[in-house]
Write a protein that holds these residues in place. Structure first.
Motif, PDB file in Angstrom:
ATOM      1  N   ARG A   1       0.833  -1.207   0.000  1.00  0.00           N
ATOM      2  CA  ARG A   1       0.000   0.000   0.000  1.00  0.00           C
ATOM      3  C   ARG A   1       0.870   1.259   0.000  1.00  0.00           C
ATOM      4  NH1 ARG A   1      -2.643   2.896   4.380  1.00  0.00           N
ATOM      5  NH2 ARG A   1      -4.426   4.049   3.577  1.00  0.00           N
TER       6      ARG A   1
ATOM      7  N   ARG B   1       2.614   1.585  -3.401  1.00  0.00           N
ATOM      8  CA  ARG B   1       1.707   2.103  -4.437  1.00  0.00           C
ATOM      9  C   ARG B   1       1.477   3.598  -4.264  1.00  0.00           C
ATOM     10  NH1 ARG B   1      -1.086  -2.964  -3.752  1.00  0.00           N
ATOM     11  NH2 ARG B   1      -2.475  -1.991  -2.232  1.00  0.00           N
ATOM     12  N   THR B   2       1.361   4.054  -3.022  1.00  0.00           N
ATOM     13  CA  THR B   2       1.169   5.477  -2.775  1.00  0.00           C
ATOM     14  C   THR B   2       2.376   6.281  -3.233  1.00  0.00           C
ATOM     15  OG1 THR B   2      -0.243   4.998  -0.860  1.00  0.00           O
ATOM     16  CG2 THR B   2       0.696   7.222  -0.999  1.00  0.00           C
TER      17      THR B   2
END
Length: 363
Positions: free
Chosen positions: A353, A356-357
């Motif tokens: 996560r 991806r950010t």
């Protein structure tokens, strides 16, 4: 960024000021690199504004105009890589305390220009840190004085012109180094606990998790650079860039002219940062590693509290070119892909996560 624009509280324990650090580092002394071609390295760095001060068959040393005997050391090696850096400490007692840390060397004489004594350490991300004491200074080199400016309400230059020389700008000193690491929490904590670094500003994601820490030396009431070390969350331990102070903005501009005319690769600039406030310009060496010219940076005493800010490409500069995506684009070699997969499984700070950010923001 959330609609309220209110900054969340940090959701992880680092970065934080340590109440009783092992020692308080006093100065960023030098950088350490490995390169396959010392001649090519010397050409880039002298065009950039450093001066060769010593050389033997397998090691190259360069200096700035300040009295430090050297600020940039290069060892000949088959592959190019960043090894680490040196930090000056205040006393032999400091070296003794550091020598008792896990994995530290004993106190040993330095074989490099300026001599002195040192302790070699490894931070949690694997970078070499040479803590040095009693290094003998060199004689400072001359450099041009800062230019005097005529402002709308204050004219100080009459019957005089601005004609800085068309030549590589004189680097006054090594200012800071920026690292990317997978183990962000442990690495920030290590520099705070053992070398006394203070977080000046922290950039966070929308959920409040820290992603970049700008860390300064704890010099008490003596003003210190906004950051001497910056640590950014990445997918592996790697060098981001190093920064070198010039006398004024015209020197930064002249540096851009000279570096362009001599065919070097521009990375980003000219602009002014938000955190740290430096007027900056970045250049890539022959191996793609970024080196920054800067002037007019912020200075803080130890009393200044830590600032917290959302991270975004827009948060990197007050004016000038928007930070290009190429500036933070990772080098996805087979070895780096292996490191990415290994660190995703191993590091508590790196998640899909978060990755991806980061790719959405900067990839």
């Amino acid at each position: 960024m959330n609609s309220s624009n209110a900054l969340p509280r940090l959701v992880t324990p680092q970065p934080a000021r340590h109440p009783a650090p092992t020692v308080k580092a006093q100065r960023l002394a030098h950088l350490i690199f490995e390169r396959p071609d010392l001649d090519e390295a010397a050409i880039f760095l002298t065009d950039f504004g450093l001066s060769v001060c010593h050389r033997d068959a397998d090691t190259l040393y360069l200096r700035a105009t300040d009295p430090s005997p050297y600020c940039y050391r290069i060892h000949r090696a088959a592959k190019a890589r960043f090894v680490g850096f040196g930090l000056e400490v205040a006393s032999l007692d400091d070296l003794q305390r550091l020598s008792r840390l896990d994995g530290a060397s004993g106190i040993e004489p330095s074989r490099h220009p300026g001599g002195g004594q040192q302790v070699r350490l490894r931070d949690p991300s694997g970078f070499l840190v040479e803590a040095i004491h009693a290094q003998s200074p060199s004689v400072a080199l001359t450099h041009r004085a800062p230019l005097r400016f005529n402002f709308a309400l204050q004219q100080v230059r009459v019957n005089d012109t601005q004609r800085p020389p068309v030549e590589p700008p004189e680097v006054l000193r090594l200012g800071h180094v920026v690292l990317e690491v997978a183990d962000y929490q442990a690495t920030c904590a290590w520099y705070s606990q053992h070398l006394g670094f203070i977080p000046s500003d922290v950039q966070v994601l929308e959920d409040g998790s820290p992603i970049v820490t700008f860390m300064r030396l704890n010099l008490g009431d003596t003003p210190a650079d906004h950051h001497t070390l910056a640590i950014a969350q990445g997918f592996m331990a790697t060098y981001s860039h190093s920064a070198f102070e010039l006398v004024d903005a015209d020197a930064v501009g002249m540096g851009q002219r000279v570096m362009r005319e001599r065919g070097w690769t521009h990375a980003w600039g000219i602009g002014r940062h938000i955190l740290g406030s430096q007027i900056f310009d970045y250049w890539q060496d022959p191996w793609g590693d970024k080196h920054e010219h800067y002037c007019d940076g912020d200075l803080f005493t130890s009393k200044e509290p830590t600032g917290v800010h959302f991270v975004s490409p827009e948060a990197m500069a007050q004016w000038g070119q928007r930070m290009p995506r190429s500036f933070t684009k990772p080098r996805l070699s087979p070895a780096n892909l292996v490191a990415l997969l290994r660190n995703l499984r191993r590091s508590p700070d790196l998640t899909l996560r978060k990755l991806r950010t980061l790719m959405r923001l900067f990839g």
